[in-house]
Design an enzyme around this catalytic site. Structure first.
Site, PDB file in Angstrom:
ATOM      1  N   LYS A   1      -3.765  -6.384  -1.534  1.00  0.00           N
ATOM      2  CA  LYS A   1      -4.999  -6.046  -1.156  1.00  0.00           C
ATOM      3  C   LYS A   1      -5.724  -6.780  -0.168  1.00  0.00           C
ATOM      4  CE  LYS A   1      -6.309  -3.518  -3.688  1.00  0.00           C
ATOM      5  NZ  LYS A   1      -5.583  -2.142  -3.314  1.00  0.00           N
TER       6      LYS A   1
ATOM      7  N   GLY B   1      -3.091  -4.408   3.631  1.00  0.00           N
ATOM      8  CA  GLY B   1      -1.547  -4.041   3.961  1.00  0.00           C
ATOM      9  C   GLY B   1      -0.897  -2.640   4.047  1.00  0.00           C
TER      10      GLY B   1
ATOM     11  N   HIS C   1       6.338  -6.617  -3.104  1.00  0.00           N
ATOM     12  CA  HIS C   1       5.322  -7.709  -2.451  1.00  0.00           C
ATOM     13  C   HIS C   1       6.090  -9.108  -2.539  1.00  0.00           C
ATOM     14  CE1 HIS C   1       1.751  -5.254  -2.062  1.00  0.00           C
ATOM     15  NE2 HIS C   1       2.112  -4.584  -3.228  1.00  0.00           N
TER      16      HIS C   1
ATOM     17  N   ALA D   1     -14.294  -2.695  -4.069  1.00  0.00           N
ATOM     18  CA  ALA D   1     -14.848  -4.319  -4.542  1.00  0.00           C
ATOM     19  C   ALA D   1     -16.243  -4.386  -3.885  1.00  0.00           C
ATOM     20  CB  ALA D   1     -13.887  -5.164  -3.746  1.00  0.00           C
TER      21      ALA D   1
END
Length: 456
Positions: free
Chosen positions: A113, A116, A167, A341
């Site tokens: 988040k 990327g 990740h 967000a």
């Protein structure tokens, strides 16, 4: 009597108008930051809309004919950047001798988040290359090979896949990537490669909220290995925050209340060497001591990386990457406002708790932002200096040709220099002496706005 009165009123109105215009220009001088004097600058915009110095002619040019700086005016809010940290010249001058035709490899550390996914797609689809990456519809990975070789130059999600785990963090990548690359490209007498690590960071509160929304939609990242010192953590070392298959539908309060939530200070943990604190064994040392060690390690690793960008500064991120690796992107990066967000209304007290939960990330981000903007400032100053040197060399070359035609070499005095030469020098000095104002308040939130939902 009426004519005299009318004339007197006209002079009075003219005088008041001149006073108002003078006052606006004084306000602009005394308060250059529009973020601090928004109403006054709006008033100034009304007066200068129809004319006056500095009105816009086009996106890249002002009325005086000089090129505008696109990095200064990206969002119209200027604020002077005051460095807080002292860095060496080597820390700030980040230009690497990346040899794509040799054995060098760019390794992208993708933190959740932070934008990327978008940046990763830029790497495989948006760089001008002699041999572009081959990307096909329906395939998640692209083939990025060196010119004339069957070897990859990029280690990332969209080129090699999650070869070191979903990740993978700094601890995992630095131990995994060399062995993976050797196994993929086993050759006799293989020379040692240069691995150039890169990453993207994001404002901790925005990133945390984005991860919560992503988890709320069903993301788990269960496939992450979290390997440290040769093994993954046990369930007791890394408990789960939820009993079922995922945590979909969780409230922000539930997300914040879980003490094992890896979203807390994720950027610090993923950039640090976890072996320094006993990996995921939190009983090895006190919590504050543990995080202080991790923060120092994350800062050290971040500073030593070949490149890192910030989600909130897309244009500057593009500029610094291009300058660092001497590679050019085809299309410019885009700074977007709307994100999932940012659409969430979070009370100030909740935001403060998120900052407290991520206080190590907050400190890391402030450090990273300071280093990032200092690097950008130094790079721009070097670019201007190099442009001035090139123009000076060109002027000397033209003067030499002119002197050869005249059979003599005139002395560069004010009386012998042409009007065009003086104008060129004046223009150059205006370009070189541009004020070092940086738009540190660029649009401050960003989602992984391409491919927002990660299917992993």
């Amino acid at each position: 009597m009426d004519e005299k009165s009318t004339s007197s009123h006209q002079r009075l109105l003219l005088f008041l108008l001149m006073v108002a215009v003078f006052g606006v220009f004084m306000i602009q001088y005394a308060c250059p930051s529009s973020s601090e004097c928004q109403m006054l600058h709006q008033l100034g915009a009304w007066f200068t809309l129809g004319g006056g110095p500095g009105i816009r002619i086009g996106d890249g040019e002002s009325q005086d004919g000089l090129q505008k700086d696109p990095y200064i005016a990206e969002d119209g809010a200027l604020a002077r950047f005051v460095p807080r940290f002292n860095f060496t010249s080597a820390d700030l001058n980040r230009e690497v001798d990346f040899n794509i035709k040799g054995d060098d490899v760019i390794v992208f550390l993708h933190i959740q988040k932070t934008g990327g996914t978008t940046f990763g797609r830029h790497l495989v689809r948006n760089i001008q290359l002699e041999r572009p990456c081959e990307c096909h519809a329906g395939q998640k990975k692209c083939t990025c090979l060196r010119p004339g070789k069957k070897e990859t130059w990029l280690f990332s999600r969209f080129s090699t896949g999650w070869s070191c785990g979903l990740h993978a963090d700094w601890t995992e990548l630095t131990h995994c990537v060399p062995s993976r690359m050797d196994s993929r490209e086993a050759q006799k007498n293989q020379p040692s490669r240069n691995y150039y690590y890169i990453t993207i960071l994001r404002d901790p509160v925005s990133r945390y909220l984005s991860e919560w929304r992503h988890v709320q939609r069903g993301a788990t990242w269960k496939a992450s290995l979290h390997v440290c010192d040769g093994r993954s953590p046990t369930l007791s070392e890394l408990p789960s925050c939820y009993p079922g298959d995922d945590w979909s539908g969780c409230s922000l309060q539930e997300f914040m209340d879980c003490p094992y939530n890896l979203a807390n200070n994720r950027q610090t943990r993923m950039l640090a060497d976890l072996s320094l604190v006993g990996c995921y064994n939190v009983s090895a040392m006190g919590e504050d001591e543990r995080w202080a060690v991790l923060l120092d390690s994350a800062k050290r690793n971040l500073k030593g990386m070949a490149f890192f960008g910030l989600t909130e500064y897309q244009r500057k991120t593009q500029y610094l990457f291009e300058r660092t690796f001497n590679l050019q992107f085809i299309a410019p990066f885009t700074q977007l406002n709307g994100t999932r967000a940012s659409s969430v209304e979070v009370p100030s007290e909740t935001q403060q708790r998120i900052r407290q939960l991520n206080r190590w990330d907050v400190e890391l981000y402030e450090y990273a932002r300071d280093l990032f903007l200092q690097r950008f400032q130094v790079a721009r100053q070097q670019e201007r200096r190099q442009a001035r040197e090139r123009r000076q060399q060109e002027r000397r070359r033209l003067r030499g040709r002119f002197s050869a035609k005249q059979g003599r070499r005139p002395r560069p005095t004010e009386t012998t220099r042409s009007t065009e030469e003086r104008r060129a020098e004046d223009s150059l000095e205006s370009e070189v002496l541009l004020s070092d104002w940086w738009d540190v308040d660029e649009n401050s939130t960003m989602e992984d706005y391409i491919g927002n939902v990660e299917q992993w």
